[in-house]
Design a protein around this motif. Sequence first.
Motif, PDB file in Angstrom:
ATOM      1  N   VAL A 301      41.871  24.759  95.155  1.00 48.60           N
ATOM      2  CA  VAL A 301      41.088  23.668  95.742  1.00 48.60           C
ATOM      3  C   VAL A 301      39.767  23.446  95.009  1.00 48.60           C
ATOM      4  O   VAL A 301      39.389  22.291  94.759  1.00 48.60           O
ATOM      5  CB  VAL A 301      40.870  23.913  97.246  1.00 48.60           C
ATOM      6  CG1 VAL A 301      39.892  22.894  97.818  1.00 48.60           C
ATOM      7  CG2 VAL A 301      42.206  23.845  97.995  1.00 48.60           C
ATOM      8  N   PRO A 302      39.015  24.498  94.613  1.00 48.09           N
ATOM      9  CA  PRO A 302      37.787  24.238  93.856  1.00 48.09           C
ATOM     10  C   PRO A 302      38.036  23.476  92.555  1.00 48.09           C
ATOM     11  O   PRO A 302      37.192  22.679  92.126  1.00 48.09           O
ATOM     12  CB  PRO A 302      37.235  25.641  93.582  1.00 48.09           C
ATOM     13  CG  PRO A 302      37.756  26.468  94.699  1.00 48.09           C
ATOM     14  CD  PRO A 302      39.128  25.934  94.956  1.00 48.09           C
ATOM     15  N   LEU A 305      38.357  19.904  93.505  1.00 50.09           N
ATOM     16  CA  LEU A 305      37.019  19.378  93.795  1.00 50.09           C
ATOM     17  C   LEU A 305      36.207  19.193  92.519  1.00 50.09           C
ATOM     18  O   LEU A 305      35.397  18.261  92.406  1.00 50.09           O
ATOM     19  CB  LEU A 305      36.293  20.318  94.753  1.00 50.09           C
ATOM     20  CG  LEU A 305      36.901  20.435  96.154  1.00 50.09           C
ATOM     21  CD1 LEU A 305      36.148  21.468  96.977  1.00 50.09           C
ATOM     22  CD2 LEU A 305      36.899  19.087  96.862  1.00 50.09           C
ATOM     23  N   GLN A 306      36.424  20.069  91.548  1.00 51.38           N
ATOM     24  CA  GLN A 306      35.761  19.914  90.256  1.00 51.38           C
ATOM     25  C   GLN A 306      36.177  18.595  89.607  1.00 51.38           C
ATOM     26  O   GLN A 306      35.341  17.876  89.051  1.00 51.38           O
ATOM     27  CB  GLN A 306      36.132  21.086  89.349  1.00 51.38           C
ATOM     28  CG  GLN A 306      35.466  21.101  87.996  1.00 51.38           C
ATOM     29  CD  GLN A 306      35.988  22.239  87.145  1.00 51.38           C
ATOM     30  OE1 GLN A 306      36.402  22.041  86.008  1.00 51.38           O
ATOM     31  NE2 GLN A 306      35.979  23.451  87.694  1.00 51.38           N
ATOM     32  N   LEU A 308      36.936  16.013  91.161  1.00 45.73           N
ATOM     33  CA  LEU A 308      36.335  14.937  91.954  1.00 45.73           C
ATOM     34  C   LEU A 308      34.819  14.879  91.785  1.00 45.73           C
ATOM     35  O   LEU A 308      34.156  14.072  92.440  1.00 45.73           O
ATOM     36  CB  LEU A 308      36.686  15.127  93.430  1.00 45.73           C
ATOM     37  CG  LEU A 308      38.176  15.021  93.786  1.00 45.73           C
ATOM     38  CD1 LEU A 308      38.402  15.359  95.251  1.00 45.73           C
ATOM     39  CD2 LEU A 308      38.708  13.631  93.481  1.00 45.73           C
ATOM     40  N   SER A 310      32.564  17.810  91.790  1.00 46.26           N
ATOM     41  CA  SER A 310      31.744  18.913  92.282  1.00 46.26           C
ATOM     42  C   SER A 310      31.202  19.742  91.119  1.00 46.26           C
ATOM     43  O   SER A 310      31.723  19.698  90.009  1.00 46.26           O
ATOM     44  CB  SER A 310      32.555  19.797  93.227  1.00 46.26           C
ATOM     45  OG  SER A 310      32.898  19.090  94.402  1.00 46.26           O
ATOM     46  N   THR A 314      32.269  25.543  91.581  1.00 48.65           N
ATOM     47  CA  THR A 314      33.731  25.564  91.667  1.00 48.65           C
ATOM     48  C   THR A 314      34.337  26.606  90.731  1.00 48.65           C
ATOM     49  O   THR A 314      35.404  27.150  91.015  1.00 48.65           O
ATOM     50  CB  THR A 314      34.309  24.180  91.345  1.00 48.65           C
ATOM     51  OG1 THR A 314      33.875  23.779  90.029  1.00 48.65           O
ATOM     52  CG2 THR A 314      33.831  23.144  92.350  1.00 48.65           C
TER      53      THR A 314
END
Length: 357
Positions: A301-302, A305-306, A308, A310, A314
Amino acid sequence: MTGRPSAWLTAAIGGTLLLGAWMRWSLTGGLPFWGDFAHLRHGHSHLGYFGVLFPLAWMGWRAADAPVPGGRTLALYGVATAVAFLGFLRAGYGVEAIAASTVVGGVWLVSAWRLRGRVLSPHDALAPVLPGVILAEACIPFIALYLDSDPSLASGWVATFLALLLLCVLVPSALAAQEVRVPAAPLFGLAGALGAVALGFWPSLPTRLGLGLYAVWLLWLARQDPRFSLHLRTAWAAVGLGLGGVAVDVLPNVRPVAIGAIHFMILGPVLASLAPLVLRRAPVSDRAWWIGHGFAALLSVPLVLQGLGSGAWTLSASALGGTGVVGWWGWALLRQGWIRPQAPPPPTEPHPQEGGP
């Protein structure tokens, strides 16, 4: 397989996981880094596909009463896998890695050809396997063609190659291991092939439609099939939602998202469906599988998110998840007696008639 599984499979699992965790931590600066990162990445991914996922897939075929490679073929395959892995670590796509990978691909093709009678079977989960292997190997000349002249396009073909193996070979093998009947299985394979193209060199309306249909199939199977335990239903549903998100462009098809998605799909439902075939000495409980899925999610998940937007946190979060995955599998392997030799049985008292006092 009811006895202790082979040492080379154990080594392949351990090597793949440890190398992956080391690379995750090296990206954070938390561990020293040696060598060429691209070469390590190739070694990690190829050892995972060659040494772990395909041998487990063959066990899924056996569970579905399908033919699998025999002893001599597996010995040749094991040597070729080891040579390819060391070759990738040394020089990337060098002579030895290419030669050994050619042998590996030949074994894949020959073993998949033995499933040709299942290609049109309407409910057979293994129906997509032979077309998937053929299409995946058809990508290799294009990868070689564009590797120097157009690296971006070559990367797209590599992504399609890996996605074809995952969507059309490994996922069907995992479903077969769980004795899942797939409605319209040949069309499921076609949707997977189109989805692999969407994830690779040609994201377009028809290929995204195929990816979306594949996602719907997974969601339907996760909801309907009674053979899935709750942890598998949840994991397959998460994969279906993720693929559907990419299909409708809610999730961007960028490298961190793709890496996160691939790792969750493999470490989550694919391995949770196939690994019980070899984790038989001490079966893993549903509660333990939930923990394993949690570590896979913490790794994956990180990265999504990276992709996206973040920040650098992450990298550390993903490395922690990777460490958890290594620890979980170390625990699972130790319980099977793969790593730690079993103690000999205690001596028994001799029977009086056998010379005892």
